[in-house]
Design a protein around this motif. Sequence first.
Motif, PDB file in Angstrom:
ATOM      1  N   ARG A 260      39.132  58.969  46.338  1.00 41.89           N
ATOM      2  CA  ARG A 260      38.816  57.559  46.158  1.00 41.89           C
ATOM      3  C   ARG A 260      39.917  56.643  46.714  1.00 41.89           C
ATOM      4  O   ARG A 260      39.634  55.493  47.074  1.00 41.89           O
ATOM      5  N   HIS A 261      41.136  57.140  46.721  1.00 42.47           N
ATOM      6  CA  HIS A 261      42.295  56.330  47.137  1.00 42.47           C
ATOM      7  C   HIS A 261      43.138  57.178  48.096  1.00 42.47           C
ATOM      8  O   HIS A 261      44.107  57.828  47.670  1.00 42.47           O
ATOM      9  N   PRO A 262      42.808  57.190  49.368  1.00 44.54           N
ATOM     10  CA  PRO A 262      43.442  58.115  50.323  1.00 44.54           C
ATOM     11  C   PRO A 262      44.963  57.962  50.420  1.00 44.54           C
ATOM     12  O   PRO A 262      45.658  58.940  50.744  1.00 44.54           O
ATOM     13  N   ASP A 263      45.509  56.792  50.126  1.00 40.02           N
ATOM     14  CA  ASP A 263      46.947  56.576  50.272  1.00 40.02           C
ATOM     15  C   ASP A 263      47.713  56.749  48.959  1.00 40.02           C
ATOM     16  O   ASP A 263      48.899  56.406  48.885  1.00 40.02           O
ATOM     17  N   ILE A 264      47.072  57.280  47.943  1.00 41.54           N
ATOM     18  CA  ILE A 264      47.697  57.399  46.628  1.00 41.54           C
ATOM     19  C   ILE A 264      48.871  58.382  46.669  1.00 41.54           C
ATOM     20  O   ILE A 264      48.873  59.347  47.445  1.00 41.54           O
ATOM     21  N   GLU A 265      49.885  58.117  45.827  1.00 41.38           N
ATOM     22  CA  GLU A 265      51.041  59.005  45.712  1.00 41.38           C
ATOM     23  C   GLU A 265      51.142  59.525  44.275  1.00 41.38           C
ATOM     24  O   GLU A 265      50.794  58.813  43.319  1.00 41.38           O
ATOM     25  N   PHE A 266      51.638  60.769  44.132  1.00 39.96           N
ATOM     26  CA  PHE A 266      51.774  61.389  42.823  1.00 39.96           C
ATOM     27  C   PHE A 266      53.210  61.876  42.635  1.00 39.96           C
ATOM     28  O   PHE A 266      53.824  62.405  43.559  1.00 39.96           O
ATOM     29  N   ARG A 267      53.698  61.759  41.408  1.00 39.34           N
ATOM     30  CA  ARG A 267      55.059  62.158  41.100  1.00 39.34           C
ATOM     31  C   ARG A 267      55.104  62.616  39.646  1.00 39.34           C
ATOM     32  O   ARG A 267      54.274  62.203  38.833  1.00 39.34           O
ATOM     33  N   GLY A 268      56.059  63.464  39.297  1.00 35.05           N
ATOM     34  CA  GLY A 268      56.194  63.923  37.920  1.00 35.05           C
ATOM     35  C   GLY A 268      56.538  65.387  37.835  1.00 35.05           C
ATOM     36  O   GLY A 268      57.529  65.845  38.396  1.00 35.05           O
ATOM     37  N   ILE A 269      55.700  66.169  37.135  1.00 34.91           N
ATOM     38  CA  ILE A 269      55.853  67.625  37.049  1.00 34.91           C
ATOM     39  C   ILE A 269      54.492  68.265  37.230  1.00 34.91           C
ATOM     40  O   ILE A 269      53.522  67.907  36.547  1.00 34.91           O
ATOM     41  N   GLY A 270      54.438  69.221  38.136  1.00 39.36           N
ATOM     42  CA  GLY A 270      53.195  69.969  38.359  1.00 39.36           C
ATOM     43  C   GLY A 270      53.495  71.372  38.821  1.00 39.36           C
ATOM     44  O   GLY A 270      54.626  71.697  39.210  1.00 39.36           O
ATOM     45  N   GLY A 271      52.471  72.217  38.754  1.00 35.30           N
ATOM     46  CA  GLY A 271      52.584  73.604  39.190  1.00 35.30           C
ATOM     47  C   GLY A 271      51.995  73.800  40.570  1.00 35.30           C
ATOM     48  O   GLY A 271      51.805  72.835  41.324  1.00 35.30           O
ATOM     49  N   PRO A 272      51.663  75.037  40.918  1.00 40.10           N
ATOM     50  CA  PRO A 272      51.239  75.332  42.292  1.00 40.10           C
ATOM     51  C   PRO A 272      50.004  74.564  42.743  1.00 40.10           C
ATOM     52  O   PRO A 272      49.935  74.117  43.896  1.00 40.10           O
ATOM     53  N   ARG A 273      49.041  74.364  41.857  1.00 41.57           N
ATOM     54  CA  ARG A 273      47.821  73.655  42.259  1.00 41.57           C
ATOM     55  C   ARG A 273      48.096  72.165  42.469  1.00 41.57           C
ATOM     56  O   ARG A 273      47.579  71.559  43.406  1.00 41.57           O
TER      57      ARG A 273
ATOM     58  N   MET B 194      43.416  48.776  42.767  1.00 43.83           N
ATOM     59  CA  MET B 194      43.712  49.855  43.726  1.00 43.83           C
ATOM     60  C   MET B 194      44.886  50.687  43.204  1.00 43.83           C
ATOM     61  O   MET B 194      45.969  50.159  42.965  1.00 43.83           O
ATOM     62  N   LEU B 195      44.644  51.955  42.996  1.00 48.85           N
ATOM     63  CA  LEU B 195      45.709  52.842  42.531  1.00 48.85           C
ATOM     64  C   LEU B 195      46.589  53.261  43.697  1.00 48.85           C
ATOM     65  O   LEU B 195      46.101  53.732  44.719  1.00 48.85           O
ATOM     66  N   ARG B 196      47.919  53.081  43.518  1.00 49.92           N
ATOM     67  CA  ARG B 196      48.849  53.475  44.569  1.00 49.92           C
ATOM     68  C   ARG B 196      49.764  54.606  44.114  1.00 49.92           C
ATOM     69  O   ARG B 196      50.029  55.524  44.858  1.00 49.92           O
ATOM     70  N   ARG B 197      50.253  54.507  42.865  1.00 50.60           N
ATOM     71  CA  ARG B 197      51.224  55.471  42.368  1.00 50.60           C
ATOM     72  C   ARG B 197      50.817  55.957  40.975  1.00 50.60           C
ATOM     73  O   ARG B 197      50.577  55.141  40.075  1.00 50.60           O
ATOM     74  N   VAL B 198      50.765  57.268  40.828  1.00 48.66           N
ATOM     75  CA  VAL B 198      50.379  57.868  39.548  1.00 48.66           C
ATOM     76  C   VAL B 198      51.439  58.882  39.146  1.00 48.66           C
ATOM     77  O   VAL B 198      51.786  59.776  39.936  1.00 48.66           O
ATOM     78  N   TYR B 199      51.953  58.743  37.936  1.00 53.29           N
ATOM     79  CA  TYR B 199      52.944  59.675  37.397  1.00 53.29           C
ATOM     80  C   TYR B 199      52.202  60.669  36.503  1.00 53.29           C
ATOM     81  O   TYR B 199      51.492  60.290  35.571  1.00 53.29           O
ATOM     82  N   LEU B 200      52.350  61.960  36.804  1.00 48.75           N
ATOM     83  CA  LEU B 200      51.636  63.022  36.082  1.00 48.75           C
ATOM     84  C   LEU B 200      52.649  64.043  35.579  1.00 48.75           C
ATOM     85  O   LEU B 200      53.521  64.477  36.345  1.00 48.75           O
ATOM     86  N   VAL B 201      52.517  64.455  34.320  1.00 45.16           N
ATOM     87  CA  VAL B 201      53.402  65.485  33.778  1.00 45.16           C
ATOM     88  C   VAL B 201      52.552  66.549  33.096  1.00 45.16           C
ATOM     89  O   VAL B 201      51.941  66.302  32.046  1.00 45.16           O
ATOM     90  N   ALA B 202      52.473  67.723  33.718  1.00 48.26           N
ATOM     91  CA  ALA B 202      51.757  68.866  33.149  1.00 48.26           C
ATOM     92  C   ALA B 202      52.763  69.822  32.524  1.00 48.26           C
ATOM     93  O   ALA B 202      53.898  69.949  33.005  1.00 48.26           O
ATOM     94  N   GLY B 203      52.352  70.507  31.453  1.00 45.92           N
ATOM     95  CA  GLY B 203      53.287  71.357  30.734  1.00 45.92           C
ATOM     96  C   GLY B 203      53.100  72.841  30.926  1.00 45.92           C
ATOM     97  O   GLY B 203      53.978  73.628  30.573  1.00 45.92           O
ATOM     98  N   GLU B 204      51.958  73.259  31.446  1.00 46.78           N
ATOM     99  CA  GLU B 204      51.722  74.689  31.641  1.00 46.78           C
ATOM    100  C   GLU B 204      50.597  74.862  32.652  1.00 46.78           C
ATOM    101  O   GLU B 204      50.055  73.882  33.169  1.00 46.78           O
TER     102      GLU B 204
END
Length: 390
Positions: free
Chosen positions: A28-41, A1-11
């Motif tokens: 697929r995972h309604p309670d998932i959390e995301f952190r890192g760097i992202g843009g408007p989308r 079960m995925l709970r926390r995903v770290y994402l880093v986008a550059g542009e």
Amino acid sequence: MLRRVYLVAGELSGDILGAGLMRELKSRHPDIEFRGIGGPRMLAQGIDSRFPLETLSVMGLVEVLKHLPGLLRVRRELQRDAFAWQPDIMIGIDAPDFNLGLERKLRERGIPTAHYVSPSVWAWRQGRVKGIARSVDAMLTLLPFEAEFYREHRVPVAFVGHPLADEMPLETDRDQARQALGLGLDDPVVAVLPGSRSNEIRFLGETFLQAAEQLCNARPGLQIVIPAATDLRRREIERLLQDKPALNDAVALLDGHSREAMVASDVVLLASGTAALEAMLCHRPMVVAYKLAAATHWLAQRLVKSQWISLPNLIARETLVPELIQQAAEPTAIADRLGAMLDDSDARQALEARFADLHELLQRGASARAADAIEALAAGEPLPGTSHER
């Protein structure tokens, strides 16, 4: 079960990919959390962005060197933030010079890592693949030949397909596109795309318009459609058109609408890059031409290992479209290639059919397949499809 995903986008292109992946994982995972760097989308999908997306959007050697201390500080802060947050997985989206170093540090601490969008390691500095293997548990590629390269070097890889192929329809309507752009239905149309950057207009604009002028002189009734990427590009193209009266009645200069221009055309003239992929996904024959500064071209000849530069040829692994590079990219040669295409309707139709097949190859549901790979990595399972996909 995925709970926390770290994402880093550059542009912005990475922001689009990241948002699609986040949307799929949330379903697929309604309670998932995301952190890192992202843009408007990605922000709209709920990422807790620790820095603005623009922080990493630095182009050019001089600019990168100027911003290097700040970029290194950001990477250290993200590293500390990820260690404290303890994500189930970290995904770097493009921006390899920044993300691969971060991925390596997190992987050394036992956090699974993936990199979404391969750097052009298959084309130059192939030795980088050893560093990539130390940094990531999996590479997610948009194109099949990239996946083959990683398999050969025993780096876990998943070919997920290209989001542009998902976005663009397999059926196109040339007449409808012409009507929407105010073009005639009966006379042939050539779409001319000299590029979206000022340097591309500087190196290619005059050459492309001279080729168009030669075509128009030889073929009365020919329609030339030129989509300008920005207001500034439009003004640059307008200046080049001022001393070409033969093009006055033939040219339709558009604000954007590059995709519609390609669909409306019989053949396309363009600079190498993403536009060539887009023309392929519009199923339109094309001539690819490119010029670089002399020193850059000299260096590229010595560093680049690939036989081709255009994505249609790279994906097909054969020469489907002409590539005219540097001295070969001169007006008469370009006009001759375009004219030969206009004269051979059977060859055009065969190439359009081949491009439709390649479109289907890339149209895989990239976000869903990327999510499949991320779930497998986080669970410690083999990547889906790794043993048989080509």
